[in-house]
Motif scaffolding. Structure first.
Motif, short mmCIF file in Angstrom:
data_model
loop_
_atom_site.label_atom_id
_atom_site.label_comp_id
_atom_site.label_asym_id
_atom_site.label_seq_id
_atom_site.Cartn_x
_atom_site.Cartn_y
_atom_site.Cartn_z
N TRP A 214 2.68 1.29 25.48
CA TRP A 214 3.38 2.58 25.58
C TRP A 214 4.88 2.28 25.54
CZ3 TRP A 214 1.54 6.91 24.24
CH2 TRP A 214 2.16 8.11 24.60
N GLU B 131 1.67 -2.20 30.03
CA GLU B 131 0.96 -0.91 29.94
C GLU B 131 -0.45 -1.07 29.38
OE1 GLU B 131 2.48 1.25 31.55
OE2 GLU B 131 4.28 2.05 30.61
N ALA C 74 0.88 2.55 19.77
CA ALA C 74 1.00 3.09 21.13
C ALA C 74 -0.41 3.40 21.65
CB ALA C 74 1.86 4.35 21.14
N ARG D 189 6.67 9.56 31.38
CA ARG D 189 6.20 8.35 32.05
C ARG D 189 7.32 7.47 32.61
NH1 ARG D 189 1.90 5.69 33.42
NH2 ARG D 189 1.83 3.41 33.40
N ARG E 123 -6.95 5.86 29.98
CA ARG E 123 -6.50 6.13 28.61
C ARG E 123 -6.86 7.59 28.31
NH1 ARG E 123 -4.83 1.55 25.77
NH2 ARG E 123 -5.30 -0.42 26.82
N LEU F 42 -2.02 3.22 24.38
CA LEU F 42 -2.36 3.81 25.66
C LEU F 42 -2.96 5.19 25.47
CD1 LEU F 42 -2.18 3.47 28.78
CD2 LEU F 42 0.03 4.63 28.68
N GLN F 43 -2.53 5.91 24.41
CA GLN F 43 -3.04 7.25 24.18
C GLN F 43 -3.53 7.50 22.75
OE1 GLN F 43 -0.91 10.65 25.62
NE2 GLN F 43 -0.06 9.59 27.38
#
Length: 410
Positions: free
Chosen positions: A396, A350, A74, A37, A188, A76-77
């Motif tokens: 992130w 993010e 984290a 990223r 996501r 985002l994922q």
């Protein structure tokens, strides 16, 4: 079509939870993984000296930095406030990790963003514990959205431990529980959301210590009436600090946070070694008439906050920025805080999805200047170099860790 800069070294995308645990343990020995990223974000930037500087850093070693703060881990994922999310953030070089703190029916502290978010952040509605929720699932009917409300105070700690974390989302037009739980935003992912391991606050302390990071717990506002079965707001604030003391954590490694100024003042008065690093999360942006270009109207003023013993101030990032003749620049709020001697931290990078449409809520003060994901590092650069923030929350942390390492930030 944008091309990756020649210096790119594309690192592996974070993979299976078992592998993640092993890699995160290696992270304590200063071995970090950023994934692709940061390089992709650099590739989206307009040509500039900043882009050249960042491109030259691609592929270089990354260090752990306190500038990079893992916001809920984290998310985002990875499901927020889970062991997997925290390990991912540490693996990406975050120097500080956040446990948002609330409490259960039996007054045990746990990591959740809100006391009443179990229906969107866990699988509770698909378990037998759904019958204990404050409000069970109601399907969408006509113009009325689907809803539910499940609180940590609906459960004992032992019951809380049986739940799995999931990505924070809900399908408001759902007619079934399964549909309601299947609402993750397209930007996501549910790839790593199969089994998020929930954590107590004390367990998060032990984990963060093992990962070599510092700590920033946020005392969340209760939705239950306080005192709760004799548990007062002061008891709640004190218990958070007591768990660090019991674990032998040095006060200088802990940055307790709250939107409630009284919590911050309680720590300053009653736990001064922790209180001098207490972070006032400034929620005054929600007041009518708030204008970050006119901070003199705020009460307390920046000088009054400093006189109270507050040293750290943390507004959302848009409050610190303004559009100054077509460039992203520090707001008057940021300048006033700096002039008063307050140390600034901000949130949250993010968290807005793709930035091709102004960036949404978190970028509202500079929306006219946000037209692509390539603007992320421009925003970070202004926050770091011109505003002077010492820490930046991110969903992130690879992004902030990469920038901080490239620029030599602590």
């Amino acid at each position: 079509m944008p091309r990756f800069p020649k210096a790119v070294m594309v690192l592996p995308v974070l993979a299976l939870p078992g592998l993640l645990i092993g890699l995160a343990n290696a992270g304590h020995a200063d071995s970090f993984e950023l994934g692709p990223r940061p390089a992709w974000l650099v590739s989206q930037m307009d040509d500039s000296p900043l882009k050249e500087k960042l491109a030259a850093c691609l592929g270089q070693n990354v260090k752990r930095t306190s500038f990079s703060i893992g916001h809920r881990g984290a998310p985002l994922q990875f499901p927020e406030h889970t062991e997997e999310s925290y390990r991912a953030a540490a693996l990406m070089g975050a120097g500080i990790l956040e446990c948002d703190v609330t409490f259960t029916k039996d007054k045990e502290l746990v990591c959740r963003h809100a006391q009443n978010d179990l229906h969107t952040t866990t699988n509770i509605l698909a378990t037998g514990l759904a019958s204990q929720c404050t409000r069970g699932f109601s399907p969408a009917i006509g113009d009325t959205n689907a809803s539910a409300e499940c609180r940590t105070t609906d459960l004992t700690l032992s019951e809380f431990r049986t739940l799995d974390g999931k990505m924070d989302a809900a399908n408001r037009r759902a007619s079934t529980v399964d549909q309601y739980m299947d609402g993750t935003a397209g930007w996501r992912t549910d790839l790593y959301a199969g089994s998020g391991t929930l954590m107590t606050h004390a367990e998060s302390i032990a984990l963060f210590k093992s990962l070599g990071t510092k700590f920033t717990p946020e005392l969340k506002s209760p939705v239950v009436e306080m005192p709760f079965n004799g548990f007062s707001q002061q008891d709640y604030a004190q218990k958070l600090i007591d768990e660090y003391k019991a674990a032998g954590i040095p006060p200088e490694d802990v940055f307790p946070q709250s939107f409630n100024l009284n919590d911050v003042l309680y720590w300053i008065e009653n736990e001064p070694e922790f209180g001098k690093q207490a972070v006032y999360l400034d929620g005054r942006f929600s007041r009518d008439g708030f204008d970050p270009q006119n901070p003199d109207t705020l009460s307390p003023t920046m000088q009054e906050l400093k006189a109270m013993g507050v040293n750290y101030l943390a507004p959302p990032l848009w409050v610190l920025l303004t559009n100054e003749d077509g460039r992203i620049a520090p707001s008057n709020y940021a300048k006033a805080a700096r002039d008063a001697g307050l140390t600034l931290i901000t949130w949250t990078l993010e968290r807005s999805g793709p930035l091709d449409n102004g960036g949404g809520w978190f970028f509202q003060s500079v929306a006219d200047l946000i037209d692509s994901d390539g603007k992320v590092f421009e925003v970070v650069d202004v926050l770091a170099r011109e505003v002077g923030v010492t820490g930046l929350f991110s969903d992130w942390p690879a992004t902030t860790s990469f920038y901080a390492s490239c620029m030599g930030l602590d």
